[in-house]
Write a protein that holds these residues in place. Structure first.
Motif, PDB file in Angstrom:
ATOM      1  N   ASN A   8      44.400  41.036  24.149  1.00 25.35           N
ATOM      2  CA  ASN A   8      45.722  40.946  25.036  1.00 25.35           C
ATOM      3  C   ASN A   8      46.802  41.623  24.051  1.00 25.35           C
ATOM      4  OD1 ASN A   8      48.045  40.210  26.226  1.00 25.35           O
ATOM      5  ND2 ASN A   8      47.076  38.561  27.166  1.00 25.35           N
ATOM      6  N   VAL A  62      50.244  35.873  30.604  1.00 21.76           N
ATOM      7  CA  VAL A  62      49.840  35.856  32.204  1.00 21.76           C
ATOM      8  C   VAL A  62      49.205  34.359  32.515  1.00 21.76           C
ATOM      9  CG1 VAL A  62      48.101  36.678  33.672  1.00 21.76           C
ATOM     10  CG2 VAL A  62      48.814  38.042  32.107  1.00 21.76           C
ATOM     11  N   GLU A 107      45.190  33.442  34.910  1.00 24.26           N
ATOM     12  CA  GLU A 107      44.626  34.957  34.857  1.00 24.26           C
ATOM     13  C   GLU A 107      43.536  34.812  35.578  1.00 24.26           C
ATOM     14  OE1 GLU A 107      43.157  37.758  31.095  1.00 24.26           O
ATOM     15  OE2 GLU A 107      43.515  35.553  30.635  1.00 24.26           O
ATOM     16  N   THR A 108      43.304  36.037  36.222  1.00 26.13           N
ATOM     17  CA  THR A 108      42.110  36.436  36.840  1.00 26.13           C
ATOM     18  C   THR A 108      41.492  37.622  36.500  1.00 26.13           C
ATOM     19  OG1 THR A 108      43.484  37.709  38.201  1.00 26.13           O
ATOM     20  CG2 THR A 108      43.298  35.585  39.058  1.00 26.13           C
ATOM     21  N   ASP A 161      43.668  40.518  36.535  1.00 23.87           N
ATOM     22  CA  ASP A 161      44.867  40.671  35.449  1.00 23.87           C
ATOM     23  C   ASP A 161      44.252  40.949  34.323  1.00 23.87           C
ATOM     24  OD1 ASP A 161      46.841  39.450  37.043  1.00 23.87           O
ATOM     25  OD2 ASP A 161      46.031  37.212  36.641  1.00 23.87           O
ATOM     26  N   ARG A 162      43.013  40.748  33.786  1.00 19.31           N
ATOM     27  CA  ARG A 162      42.354  41.090  32.585  1.00 19.31           C
ATOM     28  C   ARG A 162      42.115  42.488  32.447  1.00 19.31           C
ATOM     29  NH1 ARG A 162      38.403  37.340  29.400  1.00 19.31           N
ATOM     30  NH2 ARG A 162      40.641  36.137  29.605  1.00 19.31           N
ATOM     31  N   ARG A 165      43.847  44.851  34.231  1.00 16.98           N
ATOM     32  CA  ARG A 165      45.054  45.520  33.980  1.00 16.98           C
ATOM     33  C   ARG A 165      45.513  45.585  32.448  1.00 16.98           C
ATOM     34  NH1 ARG A 165      48.153  48.394  32.989  1.00 16.98           N
ATOM     35  NH2 ARG A 165      50.100  48.827  34.102  1.00 16.98           N
TER      36      ARG A 165
END
Length: 402
Positions: free
Chosen positions: A252, A257, A260-261, A264-265, A267
Motif C-alpha cells: 500500500n 482505505v 477495504e474490498t 480497492d486493493r 486500485r
C-alpha cells in the motif's frame, strides 16, 4: 428405394468423391514440390473428403448385405403381417370357421420389436461425425503482450539500473551540472516447450481425421503450458522467467482505505505502478475473484456496478480485466502489458508438429511418433511496471462487499 437403387446411387457418389480426391492429390503434389509444405486448408479438405468416402463405403456394404438377403429369400423382404392376416391364416381360425360354435379367442403378438424377425435388421446406430473433445481453457496471456522474432538461442538487452538526474537552472557562463546513468547487461534464454505421443501407423492411415485431431490437441497442450510459463514460470533451469515471478510485490503506497474490498486493493496496486512512473493497462485475476467482484452488492442487495442484463466487457478503473485460470484464486497481477515498453515475447520457432517412424523400434512395430514443439522467450525489461499481490485480509464472501 430398392437395394439396387441404393447401391447405384452410392457408387455414383463414390465416383464423385474419388474424382475430388484425385484433384486434391494433384494439388498436394504441386504444393509439396513448390513450397515443401502442405496447405492447412487443403489438408483439412482431404481429411473431410476421406471421411465422406469411408461413410459411403460403409453404406455400400450395408446395402449389399440387404440385397443379398433379398436375393437369398427369393424376393423382397417380407412385410410384417397385420393382426387380421395372422388371425385368418391361423389353423385355429380355420377350424372355427368350419364349425362355428361358441366363441373364438386367439392371442396375437402384433408389436414391432427390435428382434431380427421384426424390425431388428433395420436398426443401425447413429454415428455423430468427429470426436467429442473435452472443454478447452481460453488462453489469454500471450495476447496481452507484444511479440517479436529472433534467430538466436537467447535475447540480450541492456537494462537501466540507476539514473541520477541533476538537471537544474544554470546561470550564464556557469558550470552545467552532471547527471549519471548506469546500466546492466542481461539476457533471456529461448526455451523449448515440447511433448509427443505414440500412435499406430494403421490407425492414422485408417482414420484420417484422427491425425488432425491429434495435431490440434498437441498444439493446445503446448499453448496451455506456454501460458503458465509466460505468467508464472520460475526462471529456474529450463523454465521461462514469468511476468508474475519478476513483478514487484504489492505494498500500500500509504493511502488509508476503510472497509477495504478487492476493488480497492486493485486500485492501490494500479497506483503503485503509476508511482513507479508507468501506466498499468491490464489486470489479471482468477475467474473466481472476478465473479466475487461482479457479485458485490449494496446494502439493498443491488449490484454495486455490474448489470447482469448488459454485455459488459470485464474492466475496472478504465483498465481491461483478464480472468484466467492460469492465475490462482486470491492472487492478482497488474501492469503495463502492451507496447513492448515493459515486457516483450519472442518467437524463435513457431509451433510445429512432426511425425516419424524412425524412433527406437517404431519401424518394426508399425508405430509413429508424433512430436509437437515450439521455442519461445520472454524479456521483462522493467519489473517495476508490474505489481503482484493477493486479497489476503479481505472478506471472501461477495455478499459482504468483498
Amino acid at each position: 428405394m430398392t437395394p439396387e437403387q441404393q447401391i447405384e446411387q452410392i457408387n455414383a457418389n463414390l465416383k464423385t468423391v474419388g474424382d475430388q480426391l484425385k484433384t486434391m492429390a494433384e494439388k498436394a503434389d504441386a504444393d509439396m514440390k513448390n513450397r515443401g509444405t502442405l496447405d492447412q486448408q487443403l489438408r483439412a479438405d482431404i481429411d473431410k473428403t476421406l471421411t465422406t468416402q469411408g461413410e459411403l463405403l460403409a453404406r455400400l456394404s450395408t446395402a449389399e448385405q440387404l440385397l443379398a438377403k433379398v436375393q437369398n429369400g427369393g424376393g423382397a423382404p417380407g412385410q410384417p403381417q397385420s393382426i387380421g392376416a395372422k388371425i385368418t391364416e391361423s389353423e385355429d381360425f380355420k377350424a372355427f370357421s368350419a364349425n362355428p360354435k361358441g366363441d373364438f379367442k386367439m392371442s396375437v403378438q402384433a408389436a414391432v420389436t427390435s428382434d431380427g424377425a421384426s424390425a431388428g435388421d433395420l436398426i443401425v446406430p447413429d454415428r455423430i461425425p468427429g470426436i467429442q473433445a473435452p472443454a478447452l481453457r481460453r488462453l489469454t496471456i500471450r495476447d496481452l503482450i507484444s511479440w517479436g522474432r529472433t534467430s538466436s538461442n537467447a535475447v540480450e538487452y541492456a537494462r537501466e539500473l540507476v539514473f541520477t538526474n541533476n538537471a537544474a537552472p544554470v546561470a550564464e557562463g556557469a558550470q552545467k551540472p552532471e547527471s549519471d546513468i548506469t546500466f546492466e547487461a542481461t539476457q533471456a534464454p529461448i526455451v523449448t516447450i515440447a511433448h509427443w505421443i505414440p500412435a499406430s501407423k494403421q490407425v492414422i492411415a485408417d482414420i484420417p481425421m484422427l491425425q488432425s485431431y491429434i495435431d490440434g490437441r498437441l498444439r493446445y497442450g503446448l499453448k496451455f503450458k506456454e501460458e503458465a510459463q509466460l505468467l508464472k514460470g520460475s526462471g529456474v533451469g529450463l523454465n521461462i522467467n514469468g511476468i508474475y515471478t519478476q513483478a514487484s510485490a504489492y505494498a500500500n503506497p500509504g493511502v488509508l482505505v476503510q472497509a477495504e474490498t478487492r476493488i480497492d486493493r486493485l486500485r492501490l496496486a494500479l497506483l503503485q505502478v503509476e508511482l513507479a512512473e508507468y501506466w498499468a493497462d491490464g489486470i489479471v485475476i482468477s475467474p473466481l475473484d472476478w465473479a466475487a467482484i461482479e457479485l458485490t452488492k449494496t446494502d439493498n442487495n443491488a449490484y454495486l456496478f455490474a448489470n447482469p442484463r448488459a454485455q459488459n466487457l470485464p474492466g475496472l478503473w478504465g483498465r481491461n480485466v483478464v480472468p484466467t485460470q492460469a492465475m490462482d484464486m486470491g492472487d492478482f497481477l497488474v501492469g503495463a502489458f502492451g507496447g513492448a515498453l515493459a515486457v516483450e515475447g519472442w518467437d524463435r520457432e513457431d509451433v510445429t508438429v512432426a511425425i516419424s517412424e524412425h524412433d527406437r523400434d517404431n519401424f518394426v512395430k508399425n508405430m509413429l511418433t508424433i512430436r509437437c514443439e515450439e521455442r519461445v522467450g520472454l524479456t521483462v525489461y522493467r519489473p517495476q511496471a508490474f505489481v503482484k499481490g493477493d486479497f489476503d485480509g479481505i472478506d471472501a464472501d461477495p455478499g459482504t462487499g468483498g
